[in-house]
Design an enzyme around this catalytic site. Structure first.
Site, mmCIF file in Angstrom:
data_model
loop_
_atom_site.group_PDB
_atom_site.id
_atom_site.type_symbol
_atom_site.label_atom_id
_atom_site.label_comp_id
_atom_site.label_asym_id
_atom_site.label_seq_id
_atom_site.Cartn_x
_atom_site.Cartn_y
_atom_site.Cartn_z
ATOM 1 C CG ASP A 98 13.002 1.676 9.271
ATOM 2 O OD1 ASP A 98 11.940 1.359 8.753
ATOM 3 O OD2 ASP A 98 12.954 2.127 10.478
ATOM 4 C CD1 TRP A 99 9.031 0.959 3.228
ATOM 5 C CD2 TRP A 99 10.198 -0.277 4.538
ATOM 6 N NE1 TRP A 99 8.772 -0.255 2.848
ATOM 7 C CE2 TRP A 99 9.393 -1.130 3.470
ATOM 8 C CE3 TRP A 99 10.972 -1.049 5.507
ATOM 9 C CZ2 TRP A 99 9.615 -2.756 3.574
ATOM 10 C CZ3 TRP A 99 11.245 -2.227 5.422
ATOM 11 C CH2 TRP A 99 10.492 -3.089 4.362
#
Length: 741
Positions: A269-270
């Site tokens: 995930d970012w």
């Protein structure tokens, strides 16, 4: 400009460069030969890559892309949010949109709405349609769907997921994934795992027992991988066993890649990566967004400093990282690339096609749940109703902008008010009163709704004006609920209260006192408290339904569509009736303990005999159904056999409609504690008035298993079981007992 040509240009140039003198012969490198087995192509490409090129493909080069290998003609990979529609193009280093004029998408209903259809055919339609939009936009990885379990009604991101039950989520995610990937676009199933709250999402350590992990929180992911064949999986922000999930050895190496045999790529995930050594060793393959908060904040041109960039390269050069692990990562990224960006046989896709808008409308209509309908208040008769009043900000506010990474830019979003006016505006007088002020703003990452929702009236005046109008109306529709603002249904924040915000309860109570013909429409992705329920004849859960919200809502309100949605999660009467708040912890501190274990949702309500406001699986229709004649074809099930349970379902009303026949199974003599019953089958049946069909469920020993954490394995324990068949978890119409030998 032809983006497809630009993407394939490096490959075409490579072919040209392979031509012999005079162009009389061509030698095709094995990795470019699509007639060869995939694994042979991967090994050939891997053998040609330098150490630096291998590391370069393991991390982002922009906000949403990772590098290819230009020297070999291997193209970049492009990701896109999100689970409900294709995010507008963003600037290279920024979250803000790039202000293209040709990237408006179809917004499909939120995944809670899809789950509420209880119809895998709708999941397939959804996956196929959104996959086509991603393909047209030249995206290789679709960052969705989300299958995190609904643990608490306060989780701000519940609207992106598929409810509280692992079986329902598993049945719905598989066709979604398969159909997306038929377009040459990878589904990236998220967020693996235990991402059940937004509060302290980057750091909270989830403490959960192995039974709950295996029985509740992992099955939908396993189904997406083993049955759906997902090509990528996204790691979660939170920690489990003290390690961040984006580089968690037990989740990624032991379970996902080991037990389940996942051959795709794990994508972070970012902003979810925090440790170079763990990233190198614990199963992460592609790193994105490091130095950002996953939404707005970020660092420009920081890609070389990502954990899987120069820091990892230096570890490799010093001999401190295993080369075999590096090659495994690169193989997975190449496999993802060959399946997507380098797949020359994939279709071309489509964007905002009439078929996609029709699919969005159909899914939205089928997912809306009629919670209450005393006296047949719905559907509304547009001939008999001469003066119709619509009240509520959510009747006019766009919901596709905001909410976090699922925010979209649509060509047009039909609001509830627009849909109602289009459906009956020529036959009755339709007026609007705001009733309350929620969030008058309308922008996210540079996307503007263009709506002016400013208001000068006070709360008291808004209510008074709505009441006066209600007294003159033949019927009133209140459209309220939640929105995509912070502390509502929104990524990065959780809800602060179970009740409706913005004094909506006051508005509803005042309207109910002024007019007995009141319908409450809830636009939300979460359960809410309803202290006014006994004074309102009709309640409809309409979810966040995307581009076609207004059309789909009008279809249901005026009877063009007979509602058939069923709740994918329980609505408790009070927040304290939810297991995470009664027995577990929420939101916890540095750690959050899932003390409720496997008793999530209806499992808790059943086991503790707590009456819900509306039960899991509940949903009414404009017709009526009878479910009966529940029988089993045998009373004993062997360890390698199957047992069939049948039930007759009849449409006893005067309208065509669909009923979801639900099968639950209870273990009557388990050695370990188990819920009263668990969902193990369902079938949606469309019936004409008076029509009867027989539904058949097949039960194998696998459906009777539980995870024995003392043995570390699944166990189907011999003994007595009960099969329950009904229309909701609290509406059982028949049951049969059988024995597993």
């Amino acid at each position: 400009m032809n983006l497809n040509f630009l993407k394939l240009a490096p490959v075409l140039l490579f072919f040209a460069g392979c031509a012999g003198n005079g162009g009389s012969s061509t030698t095709v490198a094995p990795y470019l030969n699509e007639n060869l087995p995939l694994e042979e192509r991967i090994e050939d490409a891997l053998s040609r890559m330098t150490l630096e090129e291998k590391v370069a493909v393991l991390h982002a080069q922009s906000k949403f892309s990772s590098a290819g290998v230009p020297r070999l003609g291997i193209p970049e990979l492009w990701c896109t949010d999100g689970p409900h529609g294709i995010r507008p193009e963003v600037l290279w280093d920024e979250w803000d949109q790039a202000r293209w004029t040709n990237d408006s998408c179809t917004a499909f209903p939120a995944l809670t709405c899809l789950a509420a259809t209880w119809n895998p055919r709708m999941a397939a339609l959804y996956g196929r349609s959104i996959g086509e939009e991603a393909r047209y936009r030249e995206k290789d990885v679709l960052l969705g769907p989300g299958v995190n379990i609904y643990r608490t009604p306060l989780n701000g991101r519940n609207f992106e997921y598929m409810g509280e039950d692992p079986y329902l989520a598993s049945r719905m995610v598989v066709p979604y994934v398969r159909e997306v990937q038929k377009n040459g676009v990878a589904a990236c199933v998220k967020h693996f795992a235990l991402n059940n709250q937004e509060t302290r999402r980057f750091s909270v350590n989830v403490v959960v027992d192995d039974r709950a992990l295996r029985e509740i929180y992992l099955p939908a992911f396993e189904a997406a991988v083993r049955q759906g064949g997902a090509w990528s999986v996204m790691g979660a922000y939170n920690k489990y066993r003290g390690e961040h999930c984006c580089h968690n050895r037990y989740l990624l190496n032991d379970i996902l890649k080991g037990e389940w045999g996942f051959d795709g790529a794990v994508i972070s995930d970012w902003g979810g990566v925090h440790d170079t050594k763990q990233s190198a060793e614990n199963g992460l393959d592609l790193e994105f967004g490091t130095g950002t908060d996953g939404l707005r904040a970020g660092t420009r041109n920081a890609y070389d400093n990502y954990h899987l960039a120069f820091p990892y390269l230096e570890m490799l050069r010093r001999g401190e990282a295993d080369l075999a692990m590096l090659d495994d990562k690169v193989r997975r990224v190449l496999r993802l690339n060959f399946r997507t960006a380098m797949n020359t046989h994939k279709p071309f896709g489509a964007l905002n096609s009439p078929e996609h808008l029709a699919a969005a409308r159909r899914i939205a209509g089928e997912g809306m749940v009629l919670l209450k309908n005393d006296g047949g208040e719905l559907p509304l008769d547009s001939v008999a109703v001469k003066r119709l009043l619509v009240v509520g900000e959510n009747a006019v506010k766009m919901m596709t902008v905001g909410g976090g990474s699922s925010s979209l830019k649509v060509r047009h979003e039909y609001t509830p008010m627009e849909g109602i006016l289009e459906a009956v505006g020529d036959r009755c007088e339709v007026t609007f009163e705001r009733g309350y002020v929620g969030d008058p703003t309308g922008s996210y990452n540079g996307v503007e709704t263009g709506q002016d929702l400013s208001e000068t009236r006070s709360e008291e005046q808004l209510i008074a004006d709505a009441v006066e109008a209600a007294k003159r109306a033949d019927a009133v529709i209140f459209v309220g609920g939640l929105n995509k603002s912070d502390y509502q249904d929104c990524e990065s924040t959780d809800r602060r209260q179970y009740g409706l915000p913005y004094a909506q309860d006051r508005v509803i109570e005042a309207l109910a006192a002024a007019n007995p013909h009141l319908t409450v429409v809830l636009v939300s992705g979460n359960a809410v408290a309803m202290p006014w329920l006994d004074r309102v004849p009709a309640v409809l859960e309409a979810w966040f339904s995307g581009s076609e919200t207004g059309h789909a809502l009008a279809d249901v309100l005026f009877g063009r569509v007979n509602p058939s949605g069923k709740l994918p999660f329980t609505f408790p009467v009070r927040l304290e009736d939810n297991a995470a708040h009664a027995m577990g912890e929420f939101p916890g501190g540095d750690s959050v303990r899932y003390n409720e274990s496997i008793l999530v949702g209806y499992r808790w309500h059943d086991t503790k005999a707590i009456r819900p406001l509306f039960a899991f699986g509940h949903g009414l229709s404009y017709t009526t159904f009878e479910i009966g004649n529940v029988k089993a074809d045998r009373t004993t099930l062997t360890s390698k056999g199957v047992l069939h349970v049948t039930a007759d379902v009849t449409n006893t009303g005067d309208r065509a409609g669909a009923e979801v026949v639900q099968l639950y199974i209870g273990d009557e003599e388990s050695s370990l504690p188990r819920p009263v019953k668990e969902l193990k089958g369902f079938e949606k049946v469309q019936l004409a008035p008076g029509e009867t069909r027989t539904v058949t469920f097949e039960i194998a020993p696998e459906a009777l298993r539980y995870y024995d954490d003392t043995k570390g394995q699944w166990v189907a324990e011999p003994g007595r079981f009960t099969a329950y068949v009904g229309a909701a978890s609290d509406d059982i119409r028949g049951q049969v007992e059988f024995t597993l030998e």
